[in-house]
Design a protein around this motif. Sequence first.
Motif, PDB file in Angstrom:
ATOM      1  N   GLU A  28      -7.738   1.091   6.094  1.00  0.00           N
ATOM      2  CA  GLU A  28      -8.941   1.589   5.417  1.00  0.00           C
ATOM      3  C   GLU A  28      -9.400   0.622   4.333  1.00  0.00           C
ATOM      4  O   GLU A  28     -10.609   0.425   4.136  1.00  0.00           O
ATOM      5  CB  GLU A  28      -8.667   2.973   4.828  1.00  0.00           C
ATOM      6  N   ALA A  29      -8.466  -0.025   3.651  1.00  0.00           N
ATOM      7  CA  ALA A  29      -8.820  -0.976   2.592  1.00  0.00           C
ATOM      8  C   ALA A  29      -9.546  -2.195   3.157  1.00  0.00           C
ATOM      9  O   ALA A  29     -10.580  -2.607   2.628  1.00  0.00           O
ATOM     10  CB  ALA A  29      -7.568  -1.415   1.836  1.00  0.00           C
TER      11      ALA A  29
ATOM     12  N   HIS B 231     -14.817  -8.365  14.084  1.00  0.00           N
ATOM     13  CA  HIS B 231     -13.695  -8.066  13.192  1.00  0.00           C
ATOM     14  C   HIS B 231     -12.542  -7.492  14.009  1.00  0.00           C
ATOM     15  O   HIS B 231     -12.700  -6.507  14.733  1.00  0.00           O
ATOM     16  CB  HIS B 231     -14.145  -7.052  12.125  1.00  0.00           C
TER      17      HIS B 231
ATOM     18  N   THR C 275     -11.077  -2.401   6.003  1.00  0.00           N
ATOM     19  CA  THR C 275     -12.322  -1.966   6.646  1.00  0.00           C
ATOM     20  C   THR C 275     -13.411  -1.734   5.604  1.00  0.00           C
ATOM     21  O   THR C 275     -14.570  -2.125   5.793  1.00  0.00           O
ATOM     22  CB  THR C 275     -12.088  -0.677   7.451  1.00  0.00           C
ATOM     23  N   ASN C 276     -13.068  -1.107   4.496  1.00  0.00           N
ATOM     24  CA  ASN C 276     -14.044  -0.863   3.431  1.00  0.00           C
ATOM     25  C   ASN C 276     -14.516  -2.173   2.805  1.00  0.00           C
ATOM     26  O   ASN C 276     -15.669  -2.289   2.392  1.00  0.00           O
ATOM     27  CB  ASN C 276     -13.426   0.026   2.347  1.00  0.00           C
ATOM     28  N   GLU C 277     -13.623  -3.143   2.770  1.00  0.00           N
ATOM     29  CA  GLU C 277     -13.969  -4.431   2.160  1.00  0.00           C
ATOM     30  C   GLU C 277     -14.988  -5.193   2.992  1.00  0.00           C
ATOM     31  O   GLU C 277     -15.903  -5.822   2.466  1.00  0.00           O
ATOM     32  CB  GLU C 277     -12.701  -5.267   1.995  1.00  0.00           C
ATOM     33  N   THR C 278     -14.845  -5.144   4.326  1.00  0.00           N
ATOM     34  CA  THR C 278     -15.746  -5.902   5.200  1.00  0.00           C
ATOM     35  C   THR C 278     -16.959  -5.094   5.650  1.00  0.00           C
ATOM     36  O   THR C 278     -17.891  -5.652   6.225  1.00  0.00           O
ATOM     37  CB  THR C 278     -14.985  -6.382   6.442  1.00  0.00           C
ATOM     38  N   LYS C 279     -16.927  -3.780   5.423  1.00  0.00           N
ATOM     39  CA  LYS C 279     -18.032  -2.898   5.819  1.00  0.00           C
ATOM     40  C   LYS C 279     -18.303  -2.954   7.319  1.00  0.00           C
ATOM     41  O   LYS C 279     -19.448  -2.900   7.775  1.00  0.00           O
ATOM     42  CB  LYS C 279     -19.318  -3.268   5.057  1.00  0.00           C
ATOM     43  N   THR C 280     -17.255  -3.098   8.115  1.00  0.00           N
ATOM     44  CA  THR C 280     -17.412  -3.175   9.565  1.00  0.00           C
ATOM     45  C   THR C 280     -16.566  -2.106  10.234  1.00  0.00           C
ATOM     46  O   THR C 280     -15.722  -1.471   9.606  1.00  0.00           O
ATOM     47  CB  THR C 280     -16.970  -4.550  10.098  1.00  0.00           C
ATOM     48  N   LYS C 281     -16.799  -1.933  11.532  1.00  0.00           N
ATOM     49  CA  LYS C 281     -15.978  -1.043  12.336  1.00  0.00           C
ATOM     50  C   LYS C 281     -15.177  -1.931  13.288  1.00  0.00           C
ATOM     51  O   LYS C 281     -15.656  -2.303  14.357  1.00  0.00           O
ATOM     52  CB  LYS C 281     -16.847  -0.058  13.115  1.00  0.00           C
TER      53      LYS C 281
ATOM     54  N   TYR D  87       0.808  -1.220   0.000  1.00  0.00           N
ATOM     55  CA  TYR D  87       0.000   0.000   0.000  1.00  0.00           C
ATOM     56  C   TYR D  87       0.842   1.272   0.000  1.00  0.00           C
ATOM     57  O   TYR D  87       0.292   2.369  -0.017  1.00  0.00           O
ATOM     58  CB  TYR D  87      -0.934   0.006   1.210  1.00  0.00           C
TER      59      TYR D  87
ATOM     60  N   ASP E 200      -3.676   3.416   4.888  1.00  0.00           N
ATOM     61  CA  ASP E 200      -4.342   2.957   3.661  1.00  0.00           C
ATOM     62  C   ASP E 200      -4.704   1.476   3.731  1.00  0.00           C
ATOM     63  O   ASP E 200      -5.771   1.061   3.254  1.00  0.00           O
ATOM     64  CB  ASP E 200      -3.439   3.215   2.450  1.00  0.00           C
TER      65      ASP E 200
END
Length: 248
Positions: free
Chosen positions: A72-73, A107, A75-81, A41, A69
């Motif tokens: 964030e990648a 997660h 996290t965006n992939e799993t749509k979780t916090k 990344y 990065d």
Amino acid sequence: MHIDILTLFPEMIEGVFNTSILKKAREKEKFSYNLVNFRDYTENKHKKVDDYPYGGGAGMVLTPQPVFDAVEAVTNETKTKPRVILMCPQGEKYTQKKAEEFAQEEHLVFICGHYEGYDERIREHLVTDEISIGDYVLTGGELGAMVVVDSVVRLLPDVLGNEESAPQDSFSTGLLEHPHYTRPAEFRGMKVPDTLLSGDHAKIEEWRKRESLKRTYERRKELLESHSLSDEEIKILEELRKRKDKNL
């Protein structure tokens, strides 16, 4: 549960996930994992992820950009916090209580560092937890992350063969676990305590409780300070103290 591990050395971790309880848990789909080389990344044309510290000093410091990065990648992939866990000798000392807390999450993201340390902005603006597995320094965070992952995954439902195994482990009750014996009943003149051979479950449970307190008192007395003792346990401890004083 899904686990992401950010590391510069993913090959260190693969073997652990493909062995023993972790392998069985993964095959039973109790958890999934992803190893992320955060070097992938970096925006640095030389693929560097570290740089010299401002103000001078020995060693190199991990730069924030590739770590931010990468987190964030995933996290965006799993749509979780997720809980973002920084493995760090300056972090909170890891305990069974923390393992039980992490085991409730969906997660987890682990950041494994190398070199002299992390850019402070990673600590301040990205992570939710800083964890240390002990008061010593390792070459990197991978070994620590594997320790934490193993301790968490074994607590997930149906991972261990015996449902009673995890709750009886040392530290799960706040005390050290009682001694264990198996066959044969006598080995080289050393015998299994008669109580364990009696078949009397009430006496066996009483023996285990007593031995757990005894072992904790003798080996990790400080654990008793934070343990809520029952009247029965207080009585047992008083007997242990008197016996010890008598033998001095």
